[in-house]
Motif scaffolding. Structure first.
Motif, PDB file in Angstrom:
ATOM      1  N   ALA A   1       0.820  -1.201   0.000  1.00 21.16           N
ATOM      2  CA  ALA A   1       0.000   0.000   0.000  1.00 21.16           C
ATOM      3  C   ALA A   1       0.860   1.259   0.000  1.00 21.16           C
ATOM      4  N   ASP A   2       0.292   2.354  -0.457  1.00 24.99           N
ATOM      5  CA  ASP A   2       0.988   3.635  -0.405  1.00 24.99           C
ATOM      6  C   ASP A   2       1.355   3.964   1.040  1.00 24.99           C
ATOM      7  N   GLY A   3       2.573   4.424   1.250  1.00 28.74           N
ATOM      8  CA  GLY A   3       3.002   4.836   2.577  1.00 28.74           C
ATOM      9  C   GLY A   3       3.546   3.723   3.443  1.00 28.74           C
TER      10      GLY A   3
ATOM     11  N   LEU B   1      18.909   3.965   8.495  1.00 29.87           N
ATOM     12  CA  LEU B   1      17.558   3.434   8.697  1.00 29.87           C
ATOM     13  C   LEU B   1      16.678   4.438   9.427  1.00 29.87           C
ATOM     14  N   ASP B   2      17.250   5.200  10.344  1.00 27.61           N
ATOM     15  CA  ASP B   2      16.492   6.275  10.999  1.00 27.61           C
ATOM     16  C   ASP B   2      16.033   7.298   9.961  1.00 27.61           C
ATOM     17  N   LEU B   3      16.902   7.583   8.994  1.00 32.47           N
ATOM     18  CA  LEU B   3      16.544   8.520   7.932  1.00 32.47           C
ATOM     19  C   LEU B   3      15.418   7.960   7.066  1.00 32.47           C
ATOM     20  N   PHE B   4      15.514   6.680   6.703  1.00 37.26           N
ATOM     21  CA  PHE B   4      14.431   6.049   5.940  1.00 37.26           C
ATOM     22  C   PHE B   4      13.111   6.142   6.712  1.00 37.26           C
TER      23      PHE B   4
ATOM     24  N   ARG C   1      20.284  19.050   2.546  1.00 35.47           N
ATOM     25  CA  ARG C   1      20.044  19.527   3.922  1.00 35.47           C
ATOM     26  C   ARG C   1      19.114  18.566   4.657  1.00 35.47           C
ATOM     27  N   GLU C   2      18.102  18.064   3.953  1.00 35.96           N
ATOM     28  CA  GLU C   2      17.143  17.146   4.574  1.00 35.96           C
ATOM     29  C   GLU C   2      17.818  15.868   5.068  1.00 35.96           C
ATOM     30  N   VAL C   3      18.858  15.417   4.370  1.00 35.15           N
ATOM     31  CA  VAL C   3      19.547  14.183   4.781  1.00 35.15           C
ATOM     32  C   VAL C   3      20.769  14.479   5.651  1.00 35.15           C
ATOM     33  N   GLY C   4      20.907  15.725   6.071  1.00 33.57           N
ATOM     34  CA  GLY C   4      21.965  16.085   7.014  1.00 33.57           C
ATOM     35  C   GLY C   4      23.304  16.402   6.400  1.00 33.57           C
TER      36      GLY C   4
ATOM     37  N   GLU D   1       7.675   8.336   7.633  1.00 32.93           N
ATOM     38  CA  GLU D   1       6.690   8.904   8.544  1.00 32.93           C
ATOM     39  C   GLU D   1       6.337  10.347   8.202  1.00 32.93           C
ATOM     40  N   ASP D   2       7.335  11.156   7.862  1.00 38.63           N
ATOM     41  CA  ASP D   2       7.093  12.577   7.627  1.00 38.63           C
ATOM     42  C   ASP D   2       6.512  12.856   6.250  1.00 38.63           C
TER      43      ASP D   2
END
Length: 229
Positions: free
Chosen positions: A29-31, A181-184, A127-130, A189-190
């Protein structure tokens, strides 16, 4: 949404026939953040390559958002990959001569996006990935974890419907793997990003919503994980 219906893949090596997939069916499913697991040779990467239009099934079909992608021509599949899918590989697949931002915007150039727009978007995703302070660094100046973050930024720069990752932590230590994995998980989630990831590590399971476990080219089990509850 991804729908796989009785997907098989047979390879021929001389007179030998290798049945990598023997008829797998499932829906994503999506998401969802779905992990594809199984022993070496179980068909994990073959399945991911088919879902990502990097290979074609011998029989069966894959539908993405209701579209039978096997019926697309080679050119149509290329455009579909470019506009709808993002890829992260275990070996990063960066171009050493290019800077981080240049690696990220390669696919934007292929899409014909204006220079102003792709440079802005490329800097945003780094920037989003640090990696906002590593934009102009080349591959040789980046750690393994930073290189994989560049690869992730490249994969999401075009806002793909589906992000596909083939053992993205295979070349990373445990601490760096956790950060990836935290980034994934954050992207999932976001941004409600659909992610399908091949993994062979048991501890990765806590990040997944659901696991599709393969054995000898067949689905051995499908189950929800704690992250999906």
């Amino acid at each position: 949404m991804i729908v796989a219906e009785e997907v098989t893949r047979v390879y021929r090596m001389g007179k030998v026939e290798v049945r990598a997939l023997k008829g797998v069916s499932f829906t994503i499913a999506d998401g969802e953040f779905v992990g594809i697991t199984g022993a070496s040779g179980s068909g994990k990467s073959t399945l991911l390559h088919i879902l990502g239009l990097l290979d074609r099934p011998t029989s069966g079909r894959v539908l993405i958002n209701g579209r039978n992608v096997q019926k697309l021509s080679d050119r149509q599949q290329t455009l579909f990959r470019l506009n709808r899918l993002g890829y992260v590989f275990q070996d990063y697949a960066l171009i050493p001569e290019l800077t981080a931002i240049e690696n990220v915007i390669v696919t934007s150039l292929a899409r014909g996006v204006s220079e102003k727009e792709y440079l802005k978007r490329g800097a945003e995703v780094l920037r989003e990935v640090g990696l906002g302070d590593r934009i102009n660094h080349r591959q040789s100046e980046l750690s393994g974890g930073e290189q994989q973050r560049v690869a992730i930024a490249r994969a999401i720069v075009n806002k793909p419907s589906i992000l596909l990752a083939d053992e993205p932590c295979a070349n990373l230590d445990s601490e760096t793997s956790k950060s990836i994995l935290d980034l994934f998980k954050q992207l999932n989630e976001d941004l409600n990003q659909t992610i399908v990831m091949v993994s062979h590590e048991k501890w990765h399971e806590r990040y997944f919503c659901r696991i599709i476990d393969l054995k000898d080219g067949l689905i051995n089990s499908m189950r929800e994980c704690d992250a999906g509850r």
